[in-house]
Design a protein around this motif. Sequence first.
Motif, PDB file in Angstrom:
ATOM      1  N   ASN A 159       0.802  -1.225   0.000  1.00  0.00           N
ATOM      2  CA  ASN A 159       0.000   0.000   0.000  1.00  0.00           C
ATOM      3  C   ASN A 159       0.830   1.269   0.000  1.00  0.00           C
ATOM      4  OD1 ASN A 159       0.739   0.507   2.725  1.00  0.00           O
ATOM      5  ND2 ASN A 159      -1.102  -0.511   3.517  1.00  0.00           N
ATOM      6  N   VAL A 162       0.534   3.169  -3.310  1.00  0.00           N
ATOM      7  CA  VAL A 162      -0.711   3.869  -3.642  1.00  0.00           C
ATOM      8  C   VAL A 162      -1.088   4.827  -2.509  1.00  0.00           C
ATOM      9  CG1 VAL A 162      -1.670   2.226  -5.282  1.00  0.00           C
ATOM     10  CG2 VAL A 162      -1.974   1.816  -2.835  1.00  0.00           C
ATOM     11  N   ARG A 164      -1.877   8.324  -0.567  1.00  0.00           N
ATOM     12  CA  ARG A 164      -2.551   9.585  -0.874  1.00  0.00           C
ATOM     13  C   ARG A 164      -1.735  10.742  -0.314  1.00  0.00           C
ATOM     14  NH1 ARG A 164      -8.284  10.035   1.352  1.00  0.00           N
ATOM     15  NH2 ARG A 164      -7.219   9.585   3.306  1.00  0.00           N
ATOM     16  N   SER A 204      -4.218   4.544   1.570  1.00  0.00           N
ATOM     17  CA  SER A 204      -5.474   4.664   0.830  1.00  0.00           C
ATOM     18  C   SER A 204      -6.612   3.944   1.533  1.00  0.00           C
ATOM     19  CB  SER A 204      -5.318   4.092  -0.577  1.00  0.00           C
ATOM     20  OG  SER A 204      -4.479   4.904  -1.356  1.00  0.00           O
ATOM     21  N   HIS A 205      -7.820   4.444   1.310  1.00  0.00           N
ATOM     22  CA  HIS A 205      -9.025   3.807   1.818  1.00  0.00           C
ATOM     23  C   HIS A 205      -9.559   2.817   0.793  1.00  0.00           C
ATOM     24  CE1 HIS A 205      -9.962   7.531   4.574  1.00  0.00           C
ATOM     25  NE2 HIS A 205      -8.748   7.038   4.741  1.00  0.00           N
ATOM     26  N   LEU A 208     -12.855   4.333  -3.187  1.00  0.00           N
ATOM     27  CA  LEU A 208     -12.071   5.081  -4.162  1.00  0.00           C
ATOM     28  C   LEU A 208     -12.960   6.138  -4.798  1.00  0.00           C
ATOM     29  CD1 LEU A 208     -10.287   2.042  -5.843  1.00  0.00           C
ATOM     30  CD2 LEU A 208      -9.430   3.481  -3.988  1.00  0.00           C
ATOM     31  N   ARG A 220      -8.148  13.869  -2.312  1.00  0.00           N
ATOM     32  CA  ARG A 220      -6.777  13.376  -2.206  1.00  0.00           C
ATOM     33  C   ARG A 220      -6.687  11.996  -2.856  1.00  0.00           C
ATOM     34  NH1 ARG A 220      -4.959  12.532   3.009  1.00  0.00           N
ATOM     35  NH2 ARG A 220      -7.052  12.504   3.882  1.00  0.00           N
ATOM     36  N   LEU A 221      -6.585  11.997  -4.174  1.00  0.00           N
ATOM     37  CA  LEU A 221      -6.419  10.748  -4.894  1.00  0.00           C
ATOM     38  C   LEU A 221      -5.048  10.155  -4.600  1.00  0.00           C
ATOM     39  CD1 LEU A 221      -7.727  11.677  -8.454  1.00  0.00           C
ATOM     40  CD2 LEU A 221      -8.874  10.212  -6.795  1.00  0.00           C
ATOM     41  N   PRO A 222      -4.949   8.812  -4.539  1.00  0.00           N
ATOM     42  CA  PRO A 222      -3.619   8.209  -4.494  1.00  0.00           C
ATOM     43  C   PRO A 222      -2.774   8.723  -5.659  1.00  0.00           C
ATOM     44  CG  PRO A 222      -5.294   6.562  -4.077  1.00  0.00           C
ATOM     45  CD  PRO A 222      -6.018   7.818  -4.482  1.00  0.00           C
ATOM     46  N   PHE A 260      -4.742   2.187 -10.101  1.00  0.00           N
ATOM     47  CA  PHE A 260      -4.613   1.963  -8.660  1.00  0.00           C
ATOM     48  C   PHE A 260      -4.240   0.513  -8.368  1.00  0.00           C
ATOM     49  CE2 PHE A 260      -6.412   0.533  -4.644  1.00  0.00           C
ATOM     50  CZ  PHE A 260      -5.927   1.473  -3.747  1.00  0.00           C
TER      51      PHE A 260
END
Length: 326
Positions: A159, A162, A164, A204-205, A208, A220-222, A260
Amino acid sequence: MSNKLYSTDYGKYYLGKCEETIQELKLKEKVQLILTSPPFPLNNKKQYGNLNGEEYLTWFTGLAELFSSVLAPNGSIVIEMGNAWEKNRPVQSLLHLNSLLSFVNNEKAGLRLCQEFICYNPARLPSPAQWVTINRIRAIDSFTHIWWMSNSDYPKADNRRVLRPYSKKMKKLLESGKFNSGKRPSEHVISEKGFLTDNHGSISHNVLELEQIDEDRELRLPYSMFSISNTKSNDFFTKTCKEKGIVPHPARMPLELASFFIEFLTDEGDLVLDPFGGSNTTGFCAEKLKRQWISIEANMDYGKQSIIRFKEPSLNSSIKMGAFEL
């Protein structure tokens, strides 16, 4: 292979049914990631060839064993599937959920569900139109389900690839070096330095957002999704299709979503497979991220339009035609 439509620097696009083509390609344990959006189990058949009802459930369940057989020992399967609705009724069908459950529970496949994701896309057209825009008794269906499965409890994943960007609040916290530590109402105990390590971004969560749900909150996009969004903002593929009078595939996977999972679950040089290639979002993103890729599609028209993606000037990728001349 006689049904290879074209190849690029990193991948190959084949025409044919995925069941037959995968067997012919002899991919046993070679695929690091299967990333795909299969035909949705709709009650009314559409141009891109979906089945329906029990026929769909049986077919989709049977794919699990085939897909599992080509995975590397630490490989992943990521499937995006939207919601389905009962014919002429304002009632959601359970077919898509039953299909996913039956797929992952196929004992011959040996799969497990690693995590479920939700992809929220406010740009989706209001659907189902009859109940949302005409009768106005349902809300807009604005998300799809993404299931991440594997043949291992510990598939390849990181992670940190990816992350953010930090929120403004977190950036200030890191600058000040001070944090309100201590015991929380949840009984978690936060240490004085527990949140003061700069990891160059936040984890990241599993929801998406292609656009922010709350317009007052910073999106806040990765980093991987943000980089591909810059490509999307110029959208060479869609503009070119429009100029040529081509109707694009109606169920294209978002570029951000594909990038992603490719970043998250593979390394450069790994092989990514899309058994339902369509306009080849998966192959395009894999090419940009320097992954090997194979896409398979039964519809010749979608195969032809997918070539447009690799003519994008910023990609700088060579295209070699196969057995089918356009």
